[in-house]
Design a protein around this motif. Sequence first.
Motif, short mmCIF file in Angstrom:
data_model
loop_
_atom_site.label_atom_id
_atom_site.label_comp_id
_atom_site.label_asym_id
_atom_site.label_seq_id
_atom_site.Cartn_x
_atom_site.Cartn_y
_atom_site.Cartn_z
N ASN A 12 -12.93 116.61 -2.29
CA ASN A 12 -12.92 116.86 -0.85
C ASN A 12 -13.04 115.50 -0.16
OD1 ASN A 12 -13.33 117.52 1.84
ND2 ASN A 12 -14.69 119.24 1.39
N LYS A 13 -11.90 114.90 0.19
CA LYS A 13 -11.90 113.56 0.76
C LYS A 13 -12.65 113.48 2.09
CE LYS A 13 -7.60 112.04 -1.42
NZ LYS A 13 -6.23 111.52 -1.20
N LYS A 14 -12.70 114.59 2.80
CA LYS A 14 -13.37 114.59 4.09
C LYS A 14 -14.89 114.74 3.96
CE LYS A 14 -9.40 116.61 6.50
NZ LYS A 14 -8.92 117.76 7.34
N MET A 15 -15.35 115.04 2.74
CA MET A 15 -16.78 115.32 2.57
C MET A 15 -17.26 114.69 1.26
SD MET A 15 -18.34 119.14 3.03
CE MET A 15 -19.83 119.41 3.97
N PRO A 16 -17.60 113.40 1.25
CA PRO A 16 -18.05 112.74 0.02
C PRO A 16 -19.27 113.44 -0.58
CG PRO A 16 -17.63 111.14 1.74
CD PRO A 16 -17.55 112.48 2.40
N PHE A 17 -19.34 113.37 -1.91
CA PHE A 17 -20.45 113.98 -2.65
C PHE A 17 -21.45 112.88 -2.98
CE2 PHE A 17 -22.64 115.92 -6.20
CZ PHE A 17 -22.59 117.29 -5.94
N LEU A 18 -22.70 113.06 -2.60
CA LEU A 18 -23.75 112.05 -2.79
C LEU A 18 -24.83 112.58 -3.73
CD1 LEU A 18 -24.19 110.86 0.90
CD2 LEU A 18 -22.66 109.93 -0.84
N VAL A 19 -25.15 111.81 -4.76
CA VAL A 19 -26.22 112.15 -5.69
C VAL A 19 -27.35 111.15 -5.50
CG1 VAL A 19 -26.87 112.42 -8.10
CG2 VAL A 19 -24.58 113.09 -7.35
N HIS A 20 -28.54 111.66 -5.23
CA HIS A 20 -29.72 110.81 -5.06
C HIS A 20 -30.65 110.97 -6.26
CE1 HIS A 20 -29.21 109.55 -0.79
NE2 HIS A 20 -28.49 110.66 -0.73
N THR A 21 -31.11 109.84 -6.81
CA THR A 21 -32.17 109.83 -7.81
C THR A 21 -33.30 108.98 -7.25
OG1 THR A 21 -31.55 107.79 -9.01
CG2 THR A 21 -30.32 109.81 -9.54
N HIS A 22 -34.32 108.73 -8.05
CA HIS A 22 -35.44 107.92 -7.58
C HIS A 22 -34.98 106.51 -7.22
CE1 HIS A 22 -39.51 106.51 -7.08
NE2 HIS A 22 -39.30 105.54 -7.95
N ASN A 23 -34.04 105.96 -8.02
CA ASN A 23 -33.64 104.57 -7.84
C ASN A 23 -32.18 104.38 -7.44
OD1 ASN A 23 -36.10 103.25 -8.55
ND2 ASN A 23 -35.72 103.80 -10.68
N GLN A 24 -31.41 105.47 -7.34
CA GLN A 24 -29.98 105.31 -7.11
C GLN A 24 -29.45 106.23 -6.01
OE1 GLN A 24 -27.34 104.83 -10.82
NE2 GLN A 24 -29.03 106.07 -11.58
N LYS A 25 -28.35 105.78 -5.42
CA LYS A 25 -27.51 106.63 -4.59
C LYS A 25 -26.10 106.49 -5.14
CE LYS A 25 -25.60 107.13 0.08
NZ LYS A 25 -25.55 106.56 1.45
N ILE A 26 -25.51 107.62 -5.52
CA ILE A 26 -24.20 107.62 -6.15
C ILE A 26 -23.23 108.37 -5.24
CG2 ILE A 26 -22.88 108.25 -8.21
CD1 ILE A 26 -25.68 108.37 -9.65
N GLU A 27 -22.14 107.72 -4.87
CA GLU A 27 -21.18 108.32 -3.95
C GLU A 27 -19.86 108.58 -4.68
OE1 GLU A 27 -18.80 107.24 0.20
OE2 GLU A 27 -20.65 106.17 -0.35
N VAL A 28 -19.33 109.81 -4.54
CA VAL A 28 -18.07 110.16 -5.20
C VAL A 28 -17.23 111.02 -4.25
CG1 VAL A 28 -19.23 110.21 -7.44
CG2 VAL A 28 -18.88 112.33 -6.21
N LEU A 29 -15.94 111.10 -4.58
CA LEU A 29 -15.05 112.02 -3.86
C LEU A 29 -14.70 113.20 -4.77
CD1 LEU A 29 -12.70 109.51 -2.03
CD2 LEU A 29 -14.53 110.90 -1.04
N GLY A 30 -14.31 112.94 -5.97
CA GLY A 30 -14.02 113.97 -6.95
C GLY A 30 -13.91 113.33 -8.30
N THR A 31 -14.82 113.63 -9.21
CA THR A 31 -14.88 112.87 -10.46
C THR A 31 -15.79 113.56 -11.46
OG1 THR A 31 -15.27 110.67 -11.36
CG2 THR A 31 -16.82 111.45 -9.74
N HIS A 32 -15.77 113.06 -12.70
CA HIS A 32 -16.64 113.54 -13.76
C HIS A 32 -17.56 112.39 -14.18
CE1 HIS A 32 -13.33 116.63 -15.14
NE2 HIS A 32 -13.64 116.72 -13.85
N PHE A 33 -18.85 112.61 -14.16
CA PHE A 33 -19.78 111.54 -14.53
C PHE A 33 -21.11 112.12 -14.96
CE2 PHE A 33 -20.42 112.48 -10.12
CZ PHE A 33 -21.76 112.28 -9.85
N ASN A 34 -21.87 111.29 -15.69
CA ASN A 34 -23.18 111.68 -16.21
C ASN A 34 -24.24 110.74 -15.65
OD1 ASN A 34 -24.55 113.42 -18.48
ND2 ASN A 34 -25.39 111.37 -18.75
N VAL A 35 -25.38 111.29 -15.27
CA VAL A 35 -26.49 110.49 -14.76
C VAL A 35 -27.72 110.77 -15.61
CG1 VAL A 35 -27.88 109.85 -12.78
CG2 VAL A 35 -25.54 110.67 -12.44
N ASN A 36 -28.27 109.71 -16.22
CA ASN A 36 -29.51 109.82 -17.00
C ASN A 36 -30.59 109.08 -16.25
OD1 ASN A 36 -31.66 109.39 -18.82
ND2 ASN A 36 -30.30 109.49 -20.58
#
Length: 387
Positions: free
Chosen positions: A227-251
Motif C-alpha cells: 500500500n504505497k499510500k500507507m507505509p507500514f511501520l514496525v517499532h521495537t525497543h531500539n528500532q523503527k522499520i519502515e516498509v511499503l510491501g516486503t518480507h522480512f524478519n525482526v529478532n
Amino acid sequence: MDKKTFLDILSKYNKGKASKQEVDLLEAYYELFEVEENILDQMDLSEKQLLKQQMLARVLEKNIEIVTTKTKTWYDRSWLSAAAVLLILCSVGLLLFKKDRNEIAVVKKSETPTAVIKPGKNQAILTLSDGSTIGLNEEEKGIVLSKNGLLVTKSGDGELKYETNEELIPTTNTITTPRGGQYQLVLTDGTKVWLNAQSSIKFPTRFAGDTRVVHITGEVYFEVAKNKKMPFLVHTHNQKIEVLGTHFNVNTYIDEAAEKTTLIEGSVKVAKVRDGFAEMKSAKLLRPGQEALLTSESSLIKVGTADTEAAISWKNGYFKFDKADIQTVMRQISRWYDVDVKYVGNKSSDLFVGKIKRTEEIQGILRILERSKINTSVKGRTIIITN
C-alpha cells in the motif's frame, strides 16, 4: 525412486562417477532429511550397516581434506553431499564442528524417548483494548470475536484473521506467545504475521490515517501487504522499520547481543530509536539478502550479508545453526521448549553447525550435546549443562 536406483546412485557417488544431477539429488535429500517411498525401510540390517560404513568412510575422507587444507572451508558443499545419506540414516541429525579438535560428528536420533519435555506448539494470548484476554490454542477454531463490526476468526491450521468495516473505531489488540508457543495472524490490511516463542505484537483493529503502525517484542516475521499510500511501520525497543510491501524478519530478543532485521524480499529502512525518537538521518536502507544489526549501546547500524535461511528457519519449522556456540543454541532451545538452562563449570567452546526439526523432542537435542562431550541432566524444567 526404488531401492536399486537409490543404491546405484550411492555406489556411483562413492566411486566419484556420479553426475551433477545425481549429486544434486543427494544434496536435496540432505536438505529434506527424508527419502522417497521409505527406501531405507526396504533394506535389511546388513545392508544398512554396510551403507553406513561406506558413507562414514567417505565423510571421514572428505573431513580430513577439509580441516587440514587451508584453502578449503569446513562448510564445503561437496562435504555436505558426502554426509547426505548418513544424515538420512539418522532421520534427524546435527553436525558438530569441533574447533578445538577438528572433528565432525553425526548424531543419531534416540530410538527410545525418555524425556517428558515436549517441543512448542501454536498457543498465544489475545489481549483486547479493555484488558480482557482470550486464550488461543491448537484445538479451537471458528469465530473468536465478533463485536461492533470486528470479526476475528481462527482457521483449522491455527491462523488468526482480522476483518472489519470502515465504520469501526480502531482499538488496540495485543497477541503474546509464551515460551513454548508460536502463532500466525492476518491483520485487517492483509499483512501476514508469524510470531516466534516469547514474542508479542500490538496492533490496531483497523489501520487509519496515513501509516500502518505495529509494535513488537521477541521475534516476528512479516509479509506486508503493499500500500504505497500507507507505509507500514514496525517499532521495537531500539528500532523503527519502515516498509511499503516486503518480507522480512525482526529478532529483538533482549537476551541476544543485538537486534537483527533480515530482509528477504522488497526493501526496508531501519532507523535507531533513541529516547523515543527515530534518528532518520542515520537510517539504513536494506536490500534483499542483507541484515541490519543494532545494539542499545551503539549509535551505529551495521549492515551486512544475511544467512536468510537461518533467519527464518524457525518460521519454516526447524533450527539452523552455523558455527553457533552453546549459549546461542540453548537460548533458542530454552524459548521453544519452555525450559531454563543452567551451566556448571566452564562453558563449551564447541561450535554447532546444521539443522534439526523443531518437532524433535528434547532428548534428541540432549543426545547431540552428550556426544560432543557435554554432560547434560534435566531437573524439572531446567537443563543442566556440565562441561
